[in-house]
Design an enzyme around this catalytic site. Sequence first.
Site, PDB file in Angstrom:
ATOM      1  N   TYR A   1      -1.208  -1.005  -4.406  1.00  0.00           N
ATOM      2  CA  TYR A   1      -2.045  -0.307  -4.211  1.00  0.00           C
ATOM      3  C   TYR A   1      -1.659   1.162  -4.179  1.00  0.00           C
ATOM      4  O   TYR A   1      -0.639   1.497  -3.583  1.00  0.00           O
ATOM      5  CB  TYR A   1      -2.880  -0.747  -2.875  1.00  0.00           C
ATOM      6  CG  TYR A   1      -3.878   0.471  -2.405  1.00  0.00           C
ATOM      7  CD1 TYR A   1      -5.264   0.465  -2.974  1.00  0.00           C
ATOM      8  CD2 TYR A   1      -3.714   1.426  -1.771  1.00  0.00           C
ATOM      9  CE1 TYR A   1      -6.236   1.173  -2.332  1.00  0.00           C
ATOM     10  CE2 TYR A   1      -4.419   2.473  -1.364  1.00  0.00           C
ATOM     11  CZ  TYR A   1      -5.969   2.315  -1.746  1.00  0.00           C
ATOM     12  OH  TYR A   1      -6.704   3.427  -1.256  1.00  0.00           O
TER      13      TYR A   1
ATOM     14  N   ASP B   1       1.015  -1.353  -0.145  1.00  0.00           N
ATOM     15  CA  ASP B   1      -0.203   0.028   0.125  1.00  0.00           C
ATOM     16  C   ASP B   1       0.831   1.225  -0.220  1.00  0.00           C
ATOM     17  O   ASP B   1       1.618   1.594   0.957  1.00  0.00           O
ATOM     18  CB  ASP B   1      -0.857  -0.227   1.305  1.00  0.00           C
ATOM     19  CG  ASP B   1      -1.742   1.185   1.377  1.00  0.00           C
ATOM     20  OD1 ASP B   1      -1.519   2.165   0.550  1.00  0.00           O
ATOM     21  OD2 ASP B   1      -2.758   1.200   2.238  1.00  0.00           O
ATOM     22  N   MET B   2       0.949   1.998  -1.102  1.00  0.00           N
ATOM     23  CA  MET B   2       1.604   3.228  -1.260  1.00  0.00           C
ATOM     24  C   MET B   2       0.798   4.261  -1.251  1.00  0.00           C
ATOM     25  O   MET B   2       0.128   4.589  -2.476  1.00  0.00           O
ATOM     26  CB  MET B   2       2.485   2.975  -2.566  1.00  0.00           C
ATOM     27  CG  MET B   2       3.696   1.872  -2.444  1.00  0.00           C
ATOM     28  SD  MET B   2       4.929   2.125  -1.235  1.00  0.00           S
ATOM     29  CE  MET B   2       6.028   3.450  -1.335  1.00  0.00           C
ATOM     30  N   GLU B   3       0.740   5.119  -0.230  1.00  0.00           N
ATOM     31  CA  GLU B   3       0.091   6.386  -0.458  1.00  0.00           C
ATOM     32  C   GLU B   3       0.654   7.668   0.488  1.00  0.00           C
ATOM     33  O   GLU B   3       1.374   7.045   1.434  1.00  0.00           O
ATOM     34  CB  GLU B   3      -1.284   6.115  -0.175  1.00  0.00           C
ATOM     35  CG  GLU B   3      -1.458   5.345   1.331  1.00  0.00           C
ATOM     36  CD  GLU B   3      -3.259   5.212   1.360  1.00  0.00           C
ATOM     37  OE1 GLU B   3      -3.956   6.134   1.237  1.00  0.00           O
ATOM     38  OE2 GLU B   3      -3.335   4.089   1.431  1.00  0.00           O
ATOM     39  N   TRP B   4       0.450   8.616   0.109  1.00  0.00           N
ATOM     40  CA  TRP B   4       0.976   9.906   1.285  1.00  0.00           C
ATOM     41  C   TRP B   4       0.177   9.598   2.256  1.00  0.00           C
ATOM     42  O   TRP B   4      -1.104   9.255   2.476  1.00  0.00           O
ATOM     43  CB  TRP B   4       0.714  10.999   0.687  1.00  0.00           C
ATOM     44  CG  TRP B   4       1.739  11.411  -0.384  1.00  0.00           C
ATOM     45  CD1 TRP B   4       1.328  11.855  -1.721  1.00  0.00           C
ATOM     46  CD2 TRP B   4       3.120  10.945  -0.688  1.00  0.00           C
ATOM     47  NE1 TRP B   4       2.329  11.927  -2.679  1.00  0.00           N
ATOM     48  CE2 TRP B   4       3.402  11.561  -1.967  1.00  0.00           C
ATOM     49  CE3 TRP B   4       4.365  10.748   0.117  1.00  0.00           C
ATOM     50  CZ2 TRP B   4       5.014  11.507  -2.820  1.00  0.00           C
ATOM     51  CZ3 TRP B   4       5.376  10.645  -0.463  1.00  0.00           C
ATOM     52  CH2 TRP B   4       5.774  10.913  -1.647  1.00  0.00           C
TER      53      TRP B   4
END
Length: 261
Positions: free
Chosen positions: A185, A144-147
Amino acid sequence: MRRLAALLMLTLLGACSTVDDLSPLPPQTVAVRAPRFDDSKPHEWDSGAPWNYAIHGTDVSKYQTSVDWPTARASGISFAFIKATEGGDRFDEYFNEHWERTKAAGIPRAAYHFFYFCTPAAAQARWFIANVPNDRSAMPPVLDMEWNPKSPTCRLRPDPATVRSEMTTFLEIVERHYGKKPIIYTSIDFFDDNQLSTFRGYPYWLRSVAGHPRQKYGSHPFTFWQYTGTGIVPGMTGKSDINVFNGSEASWNKWLRQNTR
């Protein structure tokens, strides 16, 4: 007499046993095809509505607490992504419950890791491996890659090259351990900020709650699409994330055969 008895025994075994008897039947994974869930804050889809897709699923963490998975499955939930770890030291306290109960309910599931930009990728990969069983029947693991601008401890935003390098490190370590190519993701802003249109070779799970992925991510391929974070799913408390598989039921069954063994 002994030879006659042996022949009789073989005949009886042959009459009582077939290949189908000896081979376990595959689980029924699609209880409802193309379900249309309620939504507490629905989007008006002008095109590419999610209910045109046959296979829907959800993703969960501790915030959903306990889930009645048989009820969710009966309503049309055909797969689940389950949060396992975050960074290098956080383990979701509901992971084991979700992991065991989805399998018992016959719902294909995958574990996911929320990336933390203040811990090296290799350490995060080791933490994920230490906490997630290597279950061959599970779907591939998810990164899961998100800021996370609201994080109380880490609001770093590395440059795109560093982000992609760290992603590669995590993905390669996890793939070697589980023997399956992980899923990525991500969200629209993170995708654009880090030029992930150039980061190919992995299946993508894209978040887009106000437009079809082709409107938000262009021609970038995707395997899963998260279309709402405010859905209402029977058996789940509160607002739910709902996703679709990008393909037909036949494609879904083929994908499962290829990725859950």
